[in-house]
Design an enzyme around this catalytic site. Sequence first.
Site, PDB file in Angstrom:
ATOM      1  CE  LYS A 200      46.661 -43.566  38.999  1.00  0.00           C
ATOM      2  NZ  LYS A 200      47.198 -43.179  38.064  1.00  0.00           N
ATOM      3  CB  CYS A 304      61.639 -45.614  37.042  1.00  0.00           C
ATOM      4  SG  CYS A 304      62.344 -44.640  37.905  1.00  0.00           S
TER       5      CYS A 304
HETATM    6  P1  NAD Z   1      51.976 -39.641  35.153  1.00  0.00           P
HETATM    7  O1  NAD Z   1      52.639 -38.861  34.747  1.00  0.00           O
HETATM    8  O2  NAD Z   1      50.634 -40.614  34.575  1.00  0.00           O
HETATM    9  O3  NAD Z   1      51.824 -39.424  36.271  1.00  0.00           O
HETATM   10  C1  NAD Z   1      52.814 -38.691  36.945  1.00  0.00           C
HETATM   11  C2  NAD Z   1      51.928 -37.021  37.401  1.00  0.00           C
HETATM   12  O4  NAD Z   1      51.768 -36.347  36.490  1.00  0.00           O
HETATM   13  C3  NAD Z   1      51.048 -37.014  38.858  1.00  0.00           C
HETATM   14  O5  NAD Z   1      51.004 -36.038  39.222  1.00  0.00           O
HETATM   15  C4  NAD Z   1      49.720 -36.668  37.485  1.00  0.00           C
HETATM   16  O6  NAD Z   1      48.366 -36.040  38.208  1.00  0.00           O
HETATM   17  C5  NAD Z   1      50.761 -35.338  36.653  1.00  0.00           C
HETATM   18  N1  NAD Z   1      49.803 -35.767  35.393  1.00  0.00           N
HETATM   19  C6  NAD Z   1      49.291 -37.069  34.807  1.00  0.00           C
HETATM   20  N2  NAD Z   1      48.779 -36.868  33.461  1.00  0.00           N
HETATM   21  C7  NAD Z   1      48.963 -35.304  33.809  1.00  0.00           C
HETATM   22  C8  NAD Z   1      48.937 -33.913  32.058  1.00  0.00           C
HETATM   23  N3  NAD Z   1      47.609 -34.901  31.080  1.00  0.00           N
HETATM   24  N4  NAD Z   1      48.583 -33.438  32.565  1.00  0.00           N
HETATM   25  C9  NAD Z   1      48.867 -32.472  33.034  1.00  0.00           C
HETATM   26  N5  NAD Z   1      49.579 -32.955  34.454  1.00  0.00           N
HETATM   27  C10 NAD Z   1      49.433 -35.192  34.148  1.00  0.00           C
HETATM   28  O7  NAD Z   1      52.801 -41.061  36.025  1.00  0.00           O
HETATM   29  P2  NAD Z   1      51.912 -42.120  37.255  1.00  0.00           P
HETATM   30  O8  NAD Z   1      51.837 -42.914  36.566  1.00  0.00           O
HETATM   31  O9  NAD Z   1      51.676 -41.460  38.300  1.00  0.00           O
HETATM   32  O10 NAD Z   1      53.534 -43.136  36.918  1.00  0.00           O
HETATM   33  C11 NAD Z   1      54.541 -43.289  36.553  1.00  0.00           C
HETATM   34  C12 NAD Z   1      55.602 -43.459  35.263  1.00  0.00           C
HETATM   35  O11 NAD Z   1      56.911 -42.825  35.998  1.00  0.00           O
HETATM   36  C13 NAD Z   1      56.796 -44.968  34.780  1.00  0.00           C
HETATM   37  O12 NAD Z   1      55.921 -43.688  33.559  1.00  0.00           O
HETATM   38  C14 NAD Z   1      57.783 -44.631  35.218  1.00  0.00           C
HETATM   39  O13 NAD Z   1      58.242 -45.252  34.372  1.00  0.00           O
HETATM   40  C15 NAD Z   1      57.924 -42.720  35.837  1.00  0.00           C
HETATM   41  N6  NAD Z   1      58.850 -42.909  36.818  1.00  0.00           N
HETATM   42  C16 NAD Z   1      59.782 -42.445  35.768  1.00  0.00           C
HETATM   43  C17 NAD Z   1      60.620 -42.226  37.580  1.00  0.00           C
HETATM   44  C18 NAD Z   1      62.534 -42.150  36.360  1.00  0.00           C
HETATM   45  O14 NAD Z   1      63.062 -41.374  37.696  1.00  0.00           O
HETATM   46  N7  NAD Z   1      62.701 -41.905  34.908  1.00  0.00           N
HETATM   47  C19 NAD Z   1      60.910 -42.892  38.818  1.00  0.00           C
HETATM   48  C20 NAD Z   1      59.729 -43.100  38.539  1.00  0.00           C
HETATM   49  C21 NAD Z   1      58.306 -43.060  38.006  1.00  0.00           C
END
Ligand code: NAD
Length: 516
Positions: A200, A304
């Site tokens: 994104k 997060c």
């Molecule tokens: P997301 O899980 O949708 O995407 C994260 C990554 O995973 C991306 O690079 C995406 O391409 C990949 N991805 C997504 N779905 C996938 C699948 N089914 N199979 C394989 N790869 C996949 O997350 P997002 O919407 O980009 O980010 C928001 C989330 O991140 C929120 O839940 C937030 O709480 C979390 N977050 C956590 C922290 C922490 O330190 N705990 C920090 C920042 C964000």
Amino acid sequence: LGRFHSTTTATEASSSPSSDQTSPLRVPNLIGGSFVHSKSPSTIDVINPATQEVVSQVPLTTHDEFKAAVIAAKNAFQSWRNTPITTRQRVMLKLQDLIRRDKDKLALNITTEQGKTLKDAHGDVFRGLEVVEHACGMATLQMGEYVSNVAHGIDTYSIREPLGVCAGICPFNFPAMIPLWMFPIAVTCGNTFVLKPSEKDPGASVILAELAMEAGLPDGVLNIVHGTNDIVNAICDEEDIKAVSFVGSNMAGMHIYTRASAAGKRVQSNMGAKNHAIVMPDANIDATINALVAAGFGAAGQRCMALSTVVFVGDSKPWLNRLVQSAKALKVNSGTEPDADLGPVISKQSKERIHRLIQSGVESGAELVLDGRNIVVPGYENGNFVGPTILAGVRPDMECYKEEIFGPVLICMEADSFEEAISIVNRNKYGNGGSIFTTAGAAARKFQTEIECGQVGINVPIPVPLPFFSFTGNKASFAGDLNFYGNSIPFSKNFLIPDYIIARDGSILRVDVYVV
Ligand code: NAD
């Protein structure tokens, strides 16, 4: 302004000269030191959330290109691991300088692709920069252990060795900070790296990689491949990748943790959150309301560590009205506008999900005391805006409470006692962060001892530790056994406590509020 052509060096250095580019620009991969365009016919549009303008197109990198990135990283490993650690540190010293030089360019790219305000985008860069600074002292962190004469004539020592090729998979919400949580630490330890930015908002990763190359990182030490599920699964399965860092949602995080662990890799997986604030009636009301508004709605709730749930205890329940008044005063606008307190959410789908969860709260009996769903921002009518929203009278069984909303929505609950409030927090499945607002030392101490979450704030709304501590998390918010940065020793909790003085009777005399 702010389109992907801000990364001119990356596009110029690619195999296709920039004059060959069609608009919108394709985001290049970085393989073996060259920025190259994927041959994949499939791309995803990177969309400015405030305008719906297509900023660039990110490729769904082919498997062969992915393999080429892994081979480049593997080939670079032997010579990089044998490069003196002081030389590796100096690359980081140069990198932190270059990030400072280009912080405005990075911030504008982040605001354009992610939507957050320019101020928040600068914060995104700065928090990542602190990890680069931390990596500059890696030699000290790499020191081993030694005990002489453990048996007759035998000494024992332990040393830290790099693993080989490591990979990082990033979320959309901190396009600079999260990549900087990952590759600077890994490469300064002597590993080489394959980074998969969020599809994104990949632009900041490309700019950072350009800067890392300019800082002297040798070819192949850092590689970037773009894409989504297929490329992520390839990372999990790839034999030559030894460790995976993931930050993102629980659905993706648990899939990656399970799949990559099954393939024998080390995995650290930071996932979703539902961070609570417990508000005690003895808290400083002005400081507390300011903190709740900043931490609940800042960055449109897409942190997060956002405080997404408030538990008012006893006589603090009427403070809800003050909270609503302060939230109403926030200015929703495009992140590039100087008066914006919060920008749009990342996508139309995200906005729909947020609306659905708000509606589900209403239908299950919560009171919608502030509704941000119908907001229109003049000049940005197509933006994915959601105004500050407050749901009161929420109960633990409601979907809006159980699910991570990840938008500018504050869930408000009530508890008759402090014990009841702690029990609400601890029963939640997530355990990323939590804060208490109080002037009572005894309550602060009880909270820090009993609360089940990774980052703990006492009158600190967003208790993110600086990089000499690890960023932790527990329960559903984290899987793995080694946390990000710090000294890589797993911690169960971090505490952030501002400057205060505890009086003899246990009460806190002075309370500061620190928002990051
Ligand atoms: P997301 O899980 O949708 O995407 C994260 C990554 O995973 C991306 O690079 C995406 O391409 C990949 N991805 C997504 N779905 C996938 C699948 N089914 N199979 C394989 N790869 C996949 O997350 P997002 O919407 O980009 O980010 C928001 C989330 O991140 C929120 O839940 C937030 O709480 C979390 N977050 C956590 C922290 C922490 O330190 N705990 C920090 C920042 C964000």
